[in-house]
Write a protein that holds these residues in place. Structure first.
Motif, PDB file in Angstrom:
ATOM      1  N   LEU A 159       9.034  -3.049   0.871  1.00 23.97           N
ATOM      2  CA  LEU A 159       8.785  -4.095  -0.130  1.00 23.97           C
ATOM      3  C   LEU A 159       7.347  -4.062  -0.635  1.00 23.97           C
ATOM      4  O   LEU A 159       7.069  -4.483  -1.763  1.00 23.97           O
ATOM      5  N   SER A 160       6.439  -3.545   0.196  1.00 24.10           N
ATOM      6  CA  SER A 160       5.026  -3.555  -0.172  1.00 24.10           C
ATOM      7  C   SER A 160       4.695  -2.547  -1.266  1.00 24.10           C
ATOM      8  O   SER A 160       3.563  -2.523  -1.768  1.00 24.10           O
ATOM      9  N   LEU A 161       5.657  -1.717  -1.644  1.00 25.30           N
ATOM     10  CA  LEU A 161       5.427  -0.816  -2.768  1.00 25.30           C
ATOM     11  C   LEU A 161       5.301  -1.594  -4.068  1.00 25.30           C
ATOM     12  O   LEU A 161       4.746  -1.104  -5.046  1.00 25.30           O
ATOM     13  N   VAL A 162       5.827  -2.813  -4.073  1.00 30.74           N
ATOM     14  CA  VAL A 162       5.630  -3.703  -5.216  1.00 30.74           C
ATOM     15  C   VAL A 162       4.256  -4.339  -5.080  1.00 30.74           C
ATOM     16  O   VAL A 162       3.977  -4.987  -4.068  1.00 30.74           O
ATOM     17  N   PRO A 163       3.353  -4.169  -6.044  1.00 31.98           N
ATOM     18  CA  PRO A 163       1.995  -4.712  -5.899  1.00 31.98           C
ATOM     19  C   PRO A 163       2.010  -6.222  -5.757  1.00 31.98           C
ATOM     20  O   PRO A 163       2.733  -6.932  -6.454  1.00 31.98           O
ATOM     21  N   GLY A 164       1.224  -6.706  -4.812  1.00 29.19           N
ATOM     22  CA  GLY A 164       1.161  -8.137  -4.544  1.00 29.19           C
ATOM     23  C   GLY A 164       1.955  -8.545  -3.322  1.00 29.19           C
ATOM     24  O   GLY A 164       1.743  -9.629  -2.777  1.00 29.19           O
ATOM     25  N   VAL A 165       2.876  -7.690  -2.866  1.00 28.44           N
ATOM     26  CA  VAL A 165       3.690  -8.044  -1.704  1.00 28.44           C
ATOM     27  C   VAL A 165       2.860  -7.953  -0.429  1.00 28.44           C
ATOM     28  O   VAL A 165       2.913  -8.832   0.425  1.00 28.44           O
ATOM     29  N   SER A 166       2.098  -6.886  -0.263  1.00 24.50           N
ATOM     30  CA  SER A 166       1.238  -6.635   0.891  1.00 24.50           C
ATOM     31  C   SER A 166       1.961  -5.840   1.970  1.00 24.50           C
ATOM     32  O   SER A 166       2.987  -6.267   2.493  1.00 24.50           O
TER      33      SER A 166
END
Length: 270
Positions: A159-166
């Protein structure tokens, strides 16, 4: 980057990277928002390459532990091999997805400040809820994490590949929901980060080798050094902070940045 910005931009971005890389607040999201709202911009390659500075900070702080793990693995200690496999399993999903989706992620997703603000905001509420759940930890020692837990953490890390997820935020949430204590979940993110970010550094360096000249090399070196120094300070004190205060302070941080970012977009756009 504007010529009159000099070396100030890579220095500030390096400090921001070191400060946020191991906190569950999304370092990439903060770096991209710094570019969107304040003009602190660098090529996408810069963002990836300076992360190695933060990774070396982990190596410095955990040098003795890493040395012990390597020694025990070479002498056939079962726990060391089991832990190494757990780290590999946790890295595998994000590595595959990151390679396949690199251009889409660094293109379409990194360009959307609104997406970053929303993921920071929503992720902050999720982190706050999980932090307040009355969970009963089953695993307080990262060396005893079962393989299924490591794989689950790896799936969350995608999920962290989406920027802002972490990256650290997603692994912490996944770990806590499936039995890890707060401290163990946070510590495991340090070790998972090592192969993930070293691999991302090498892959991006190879893919962007023709774009790196003496100018960007100097900027990367400055950002790298700043990320290393600040990252080492954060890693040294983060686990004790989490043990005492939990993840709620970081959740509120995310929520605040997300809200102010959305307000800024609404009133000022780009």
């Amino acid at each position: 980057m504007n010529a009159d910005q000099g070396l100030f931009v890579p220095l500030i971005l390096g400090i921001l990277e070191g400060l946020t890389e191991f906190l569950p607040v999304s370092s990439t999201g903060h770096l991209l928002l710094a570019g969107h709202f304040f003009g602190l911009t660098q090529p996408a390659t810069f963002v990836v390459l300076i992360q190695l500075g933060a990774i070396l900070a982990v190596v410095t702080v955990y040098f003795a532990k890493l040395g012990m793990l390597i020694r025990d693995a070479l002498t056939g200690k079962r726990y060391a091999w089991q832990f190494a496999l757990s780290v590999i399993l946790a890295c595998f999903p994000a590595v595959i997805a990151g390679v396949l989706l690199r251009d889409f992620i660094q293109g379409d997703l990194w360009e959307s400040a609104a997406l970053i603000c929303w993921t920071l905001l929503i992720g902050g509420f999720i982190l706050l809820i999980v932090d307040r759940l009355k969970l009963e930890p089953k695993y307080d020692d990262i060396y005893t994490f079962p393989w299924h837990l490591a794989l689950i953490i790896g799936l969350f890390q995608m999920l962290s590949l989406v920027p802002g997820v972490s990256r650290s935020g997603s692994t912490v949430v996944g770990g806590m929901l499936f039995g890890a204590s707060k401290r163990a979940a946070a510590e495991f993110t340090f070790f998972v980060a090592l192969p993930i970010m070293v691999g991302a550094f090498g892959y991006d360096l190879y893919k962007s080798r023709d774009l790196i000249d003496s100018s960007i090399a100097l900027n990367v070196a400055i950002g790298f050094a700043a990320a290393f120094v600040v990252g080492a300070i954060v890693v040294r004190y983060l686990l004790n902070f989490v043990s005492r205060y939990g993840f709620a302070p970081f959740a509120w941080w995310r929520i605040a940045v997300g809200i102010f970012g959305l307000i800024g977009i609404y009133f000022f756009g780009r």
